[in-house]
Design an enzyme around this catalytic site. Sequence first.
Site, mmCIF file in Angstrom:
data_model
loop_
_atom_site.group_PDB
_atom_site.id
_atom_site.type_symbol
_atom_site.label_atom_id
_atom_site.label_comp_id
_atom_site.label_asym_id
_atom_site.label_seq_id
_atom_site.Cartn_x
_atom_site.Cartn_y
_atom_site.Cartn_z
ATOM 1 N N ASP A 91 -3.158 -12.591 -16.842
ATOM 2 C CA ASP A 91 -3.778 -13.339 -17.933
ATOM 3 C C ASP A 91 -2.890 -14.519 -18.296
ATOM 4 O OD1 ASP A 91 -1.974 -11.205 -18.941
ATOM 5 O OD2 ASP A 91 -2.372 -12.116 -20.890
ATOM 6 N N GLU A 154 -1.060 -9.462 -21.259
ATOM 7 C CA GLU A 154 0.332 -9.527 -21.714
ATOM 8 C C GLU A 154 0.499 -10.569 -22.812
ATOM 9 O OE1 GLU A 154 4.545 -10.839 -21.811
ATOM 10 O OE2 GLU A 154 2.746 -12.024 -21.334
#
Length: 468
Positions: A91, A154
């Site tokens: 991400d 994250e």
Amino acid sequence: MTQNIDWKAEAAKRKDAYLEDLFDLLRIDSVRDDENATDEAPLGPGPKEALEAFLALGERDGFLTKNVDNWAGHIEYGDGDELMGILAHVDVVPTGTGWETDPFEPVIKDGRLYARGSSDDKGPGMAAYYALKMIKDLGLPVSKKVRFIIGTDEESEWKGIKHYLETEPEPDFGFSPDAAFPIINGEKGNATVFIETKGAVDGGSEELVLFEAGLRANMVPQEAVAVVKSKNPAALQAGLADFLDGLPVSGVAAVDGDQVTLEMTGKAAHGSKPASGVNAATYLARYLSDFDFSKDAKAFLEMTMLYLHDDPEGEKLGIAVTDAIMGELTSNPGVFSFKANEGGKITVNMRYPQGTTEEGLFETFRTKLSDYDVTLTKANGKEPHYVPANDPLVTTLLDVYHRQTGLEAHEMVIGGGTYGRLMERGVAFGAMFPDSIDTMHQANEFMAIDDLMKSMAIYAEAIYELIK
């Protein structure tokens, strides 16, 4: 020490294939997207697509792979009683403004790879994957199992990796390629406080219709906008130029009838390094705080100006603290919103060293802001994490780093949080070098190709030293 393998030469042989796979991954817009989340894509379609793309590489290259409900997954190699983890994430943070190229169309210019995720964390993650693949390609003997674990949020709440660890074992040791060399064996705690105000507009010659700034709590707001209904809009507009003179921000004000729209631009930075950025939101609040607003809007602006503006170490809030190993606390007011008749909210993210607690920080906020009619809440945070410098994991990684670079190898602590902290014996290891330019979470994010290739070689030798 591993003999007879030229790790840098082996990495160079794989450069073209590495870049081809990395470009495909960088083209995926993998910003967490809750609005379009589904049971099949719990963090949105982008993170799911990026996870599947990475796992597909593992399948292509002959590894065992596992997708854990599209929250996270792993690529597995080797066998043994001990499990090593290499934890990366696919991400990325939102792109924001100010890009000179398409953030999701990677471009190489002057030896630098420009794209969102090039340095955080797709570029380093792919380098670590190729390092593991190198060990497999060379047929080197290993005595431990390795899992290359892929997370999908994250940059926000870590829901994906937490879900993964509910069903899969925590690795015995390992690293995350998501920070800097020589090593990150300490990470500060992470605490977030939300300050909420009411939104009544009665009283005052100015009405704060809207105030918006910030994309994420872990980013310094680069852009801020406010809409003000004013009895003297010309004065509100005219004063901005004098205010901006000599300041590290730019701004414009446009009048439409009795409404003034003010826009301010600063500089984005990682929220763990607020002093590296320029917070457009707090500068805008500082300007507006001199005008006559209603009680609730005044509280929103005044708190920002008095306690949050230009205070990266939390001195004004009374939360400043320094630890001999972990250094100083940092404070980043990252997200601001205010709407007339609805209310306001300020999100403050702090990275704190050993010697203080999340609850202690929250109580200090409560005391400091007790004169204001506000509601305070906090998010679930993370405690400080530290692996001693004499741990074999740390000494092995530092030895490899020094051997390949000739540079000084020493322990370091950061304010950023990495997946390394998810393992009791977990650290962050690269991929930024001491002379690298850090553009994480900024417009025009880039990573030098040479740094990525050097990282691949270091990762390969390090992984092999830890699992042979």
